[in-house]
Design a protein around this motif. Structure first.
Motif, PDB file in Angstrom:
ATOM      1  N   GLN A  62       0.777  -1.235   0.000  1.00  0.00           N
ATOM      2  CA  GLN A  62       0.000   0.000   0.000  1.00  0.00           C
ATOM      3  C   GLN A  62       0.820   1.304   0.000  1.00  0.00           C
ATOM      4  OE1 GLN A  62      -3.446   1.878  -0.547  1.00  0.00           O
ATOM      5  NE2 GLN A  62      -3.325  -0.329  -0.466  1.00  0.00           N
ATOM      6  N   ASN A  63       1.807   1.426   0.889  1.00  0.00           N
ATOM      7  CA  ASN A  63       2.556   2.699   0.980  1.00  0.00           C
ATOM      8  C   ASN A  63       3.233   3.063  -0.330  1.00  0.00           C
ATOM      9  OD1 ASN A  63       1.870   3.326   3.531  1.00  0.00           O
ATOM     10  ND2 ASN A  63       3.877   3.016   4.447  1.00  0.00           N
ATOM     11  N   ALA A  64       3.905   2.077  -0.931  1.00  0.00           N
ATOM     12  CA  ALA A  64       4.623   2.317  -2.184  1.00  0.00           C
ATOM     13  C   ALA A  64       3.645   2.603  -3.328  1.00  0.00           C
ATOM     14  CB  ALA A  64       5.504   1.114  -2.514  1.00  0.00           C
ATOM     15  N   ALA A  66       0.682   3.982  -2.977  1.00  0.00           N
ATOM     16  CA  ALA A  66       0.150   5.333  -2.734  1.00  0.00           C
ATOM     17  C   ALA A  66       1.124   6.392  -3.254  1.00  0.00           C
ATOM     18  CB  ALA A  66      -0.124   5.530  -1.250  1.00  0.00           C
ATOM     19  N   GLU A  67       2.408   6.090  -3.142  1.00  0.00           N
ATOM     20  CA  GLU A  67       3.421   7.024  -3.656  1.00  0.00           C
ATOM     21  C   GLU A  67       3.329   7.129  -5.181  1.00  0.00           C
ATOM     22  OE1 GLU A  67       8.270   7.601  -3.560  1.00  0.00           O
ATOM     23  OE2 GLU A  67       7.349   6.228  -2.122  1.00  0.00           O
ATOM     24  N   GLY A  70       0.406   9.185  -5.948  1.00  0.00           N
ATOM     25  CA  GLY A  70       0.776  10.558  -5.582  1.00  0.00           C
ATOM     26  C   GLY A  70       1.563  11.261  -6.678  1.00  0.00           C
ATOM     27  N   ASN A  71       2.409  10.504  -7.382  1.00  0.00           N
ATOM     28  CA  ASN A  71       3.182  11.074  -8.503  1.00  0.00           C
ATOM     29  C   ASN A  71       2.276  11.454  -9.670  1.00  0.00           C
ATOM     30  OD1 ASN A  71       5.554  10.639  -7.108  1.00  0.00           O
ATOM     31  ND2 ASN A  71       5.969   8.662  -8.088  1.00  0.00           N
ATOM     32  N   PRO A  76       0.512  14.059  -1.425  1.00  0.00           N
ATOM     33  CA  PRO A  76       1.356  13.261  -0.519  1.00  0.00           C
ATOM     34  C   PRO A  76       0.774  11.874  -0.240  1.00  0.00           C
ATOM     35  CG  PRO A  76       0.291  15.071   0.670  1.00  0.00           C
ATOM     36  CD  PRO A  76      -0.045  15.254  -0.772  1.00  0.00           C
ATOM     37  N   THR A  77       1.670  10.935  -0.015  1.00  0.00           N
ATOM     38  CA  THR A  77       1.332   9.518   0.146  1.00  0.00           C
ATOM     39  C   THR A  77       0.300   9.253   1.225  1.00  0.00           C
ATOM     40  OG1 THR A  77       3.581   9.011  -0.552  1.00  0.00           O
ATOM     41  CG2 THR A  77       2.389   7.247   0.538  1.00  0.00           C
ATOM     42  N   GLU A  78       0.435   9.929   2.369  1.00  0.00           N
ATOM     43  CA  GLU A  78      -0.428   9.603   3.519  1.00  0.00           C
ATOM     44  C   GLU A  78      -1.897   9.943   3.284  1.00  0.00           C
ATOM     45  OE1 GLU A  78       1.396  13.701   4.377  1.00  0.00           O
ATOM     46  OE2 GLU A  78       2.085  11.759   3.590  1.00  0.00           O
ATOM     47  N   TYR A 228      -8.554   4.806  -6.386  1.00  0.00           N
ATOM     48  CA  TYR A 228      -7.929   5.375  -5.183  1.00  0.00           C
ATOM     49  C   TYR A 228      -8.886   6.300  -4.462  1.00  0.00           C
ATOM     50  CZ  TYR A 228      -7.058   9.632  -7.985  1.00  0.00           C
ATOM     51  OH  TYR A 228      -7.199  10.746  -8.779  1.00  0.00           O
ATOM     52  N   ARG A 241      -7.514   2.173   4.916  1.00  0.00           N
ATOM     53  CA  ARG A 241      -6.360   1.351   4.537  1.00  0.00           C
ATOM     54  C   ARG A 241      -6.315   0.038   5.325  1.00  0.00           C
ATOM     55  NH1 ARG A 241      -0.485   4.222   3.696  1.00  0.00           N
ATOM     56  NH2 ARG A 241      -1.564   5.584   2.218  1.00  0.00           N
TER      57      ARG A 241
END
Length: 365
Positions: A62-64, A66-67, A70-71, A76-78, A228, A241
Motif C-alpha cells: 500500500q505505501n509504495a 500510494a506514492e 501521488g506522482n 502526498p502519500t499519507e 484510489y 487502509r
C-alpha cells in the motif's frame, strides 16, 4: 457461437446477467463506460517486455502504491488509499465504516448494494431534471444522522456534474454533524474545465471530505483494476487502509502506475477526443423525435425514450438481438419512470452513428 448460447436471444439473456468479460462475445459495447483512446500502444509494449518480472514477483504494498498514485495526482502519500478498482474501497466504506450512508438516486448502485440492510438511505434527485439540491440533501443527511454522504459527479447514469461551489457548501453543512462527504470523481476527466470542477487540489481545506476515483474509466484499463481514495483526513485514510489486504494490486497495475506520468499529454489528448465524439453523439441523439437527451458531462448519455416508443428494457433487448449492440436501461435504478430511460456510452463516431440508425429502427413496434 459460444456454447453458452445457441441464438441471439439466448446470447442477450446470457450477457444481461454478466458483469464484464464482454470482449469475449463479439458485440458492440455501448454499456460499459471507458476511454477507448488510452492507453497508447507504448504502454502495452512496455508491459509485454516486462511480463516475466511482473508475473514472477510479488507486487508492492500500500505505501509504495500510494506514492505512485501521488506522482500522478501530485499529492502526498499519507492522503492516498489504493484500491483494486474503486469497487474495493466502496465496499469498505459502505459495508464496514458507514453506520448510516446517504446517496442521491439514481446513481451507481454499488454504494447501496455494499451496505448492510437498513444502513443506506436513498435521496431522490429533483425530477425530471435529475439535479442535486445540496441544501435539501444536507438537511436530510443531518436529519437521519448519516455519518457518510456520497455524491457521484458526473453522476452515473445521468452524466450530470454537481457544481464545485455546491459540493463545498455541502461539505461545510455536514461538518458539524461529523458526516464524511465522499465525492466520486470517476468520470470527471471527461467534463469540460475539469481543473475548475475537481476538488482534488483543494482537499486539504476540507477534513470531512474524501475523493474517490476509479482509474479504469478515464484511463481505459478496466482489466487492471485500479482506484484510489484521496483525503486530507489522515486518520480516516488509515481506517480505510486497514480494510485492504496486503497485496491488493497486481504487478501489471503497479507497473502501469509507475510509467503513467510519462504519458500525461497522451492522456489529456485521449480525453479531449472522447469529449469531441461525445458532443457530436449528443447532437445526433437530439435529432430523434420525442427523445429527451440530457446534456452530458461524462462519456455517456442519459436519455428518456419518447412516450410512444417501446420501454427501455424492450429497446435494449431489440437493439442487441437485431443489431448486436448493447446499451443499459434504467430498470434497477431508484427513479420515477425507470423503464423509460436508457444510458448509452459514447464510442467512436462510426459506432455512434451506427447506433443512432439502429435505435431509430427498434424504438417502435
Amino acid at each position: 457461437m459460444d456454447s453458452k448460447y445457441k441464438t441471439q436471444e439466448e446470447k442477450y439473456e446470457y450477457i444481461a446477467n454478466q458483469h464484464g468479460g464482454y470482449y469475449r462475445h463479439n458485440f458492440t459495447d455501448h454499456a460499459y463506460l471507458y476511454n477507448l483512446y488510452f492507453p497508447p500502444k507504448e504502454i502495452f509494449s512496455h508491459l509485454k517486455e516486462n511480463i516475466e518480472d511482473l508475473v514472477l514477483n510479488y507486487p508492492m504494498a500500500q505505501n509504495a502504491l500510494a506514492e505512485l498514485i501521488g506522482n500522478v495526482i501530485n499529492q502526498p502519500t499519507e492522503r492516498i488509499v489504493v484500491g483494486n478498482g474503486a469497487a474495493e474501497i466502496i465496499k469498505i466504506l459502505s459495508s464496514s465504516l458507514a453506520k448510516k450512508i446517504i446517496i442521491p438516486v439514481p446513481s451507481f448502485n454499488e454504494y447501496v448494494n455494499a451496505a448492510p440492510k437498513g444502513n443506506a438511505v436513498e435521496f431522490p434527485l429533483e425530477f425530471p431534471s435529475f439535479q442535486l439540491d445540496v441544501d435539501k440533501f444536507a438537511d436530510e443527511a443531518i436529519k437521519i444522522g448519516a455519518d457518510m454522504a456520497v455524491v457521484v459527479t458526473p453522476n452515473n447514469p445521468t452524466s450530470i456534474v454537481v457544481p464545485k461551489a455546491d459540493l463545498i457548501r455541502l461539505a461545510e453543512k455536514l461538518k458539524p454533524s461529523n458526516c464524511m462527504l465522499i465525492i466520486d470523481e470517476s468520470f470527471l476527466d471527461f467534463a469540460n474545465d475539469k481543473e475548475q470542477i475537481s476538488l482534488e487540489q483543494d482537499i486539504c481545506k476540507y477534513p470531512n471530505m474524501a475523493i474517490l476515483k476509479s482509474m479504469s474509466k478515464a484511463y481505459g484499463i478496466c482489466g487492471l483494476r485500479i482506484g484510489y481514495m484521496l483525503t486530507a483526513n489522515v486518520d480516516f485514510a488509515k481506517v480505510v487502509r486497514n480494510g485492504i489486504h496486503i497485496w491488493n494490486i497486481n504487478g501489471f497495475a503497479e507497473e502501469f502506475l509507475r510509467i503513467l506520468p510519462q504519458y500525461k499529454q497522451e492522456f489529456e489528448a485521449s480525453c479531449n477526443k472522447v469529449k469531441v465524439d461525445r458532443d457530436l453523439f449528443y447532437k445526433q441523439l437530439c435529432t430523434i423525435d420525442g427523445m429527451t437527451v440530457f446534456k452530458p458531462d461524462a462519456n455517456y448519455i442519459f436519455c428518456r425514450l419518447p412516450d410512444t416508443a417501446l420501454s427501455g428494457p424492450e429497446v435494449t433487448k431489440r437493439l442487441f438481438i437485431k443489431h448486436n449492440i448493447y446499451i443499459k436501461d434504467s430498470v434497477g435504478k431508484t427513479q420515477p419512470d425507470a423503464d423509460r430511460y436508457i444510458r448509452i456510452a459514447s464510442r467512436t463516431p462510426e459506432e455512434n452513428t451506427t447506433l443512432i440508425a439502429a435505435l431509430k429502427e427498434v424504438m417502435y413496434e
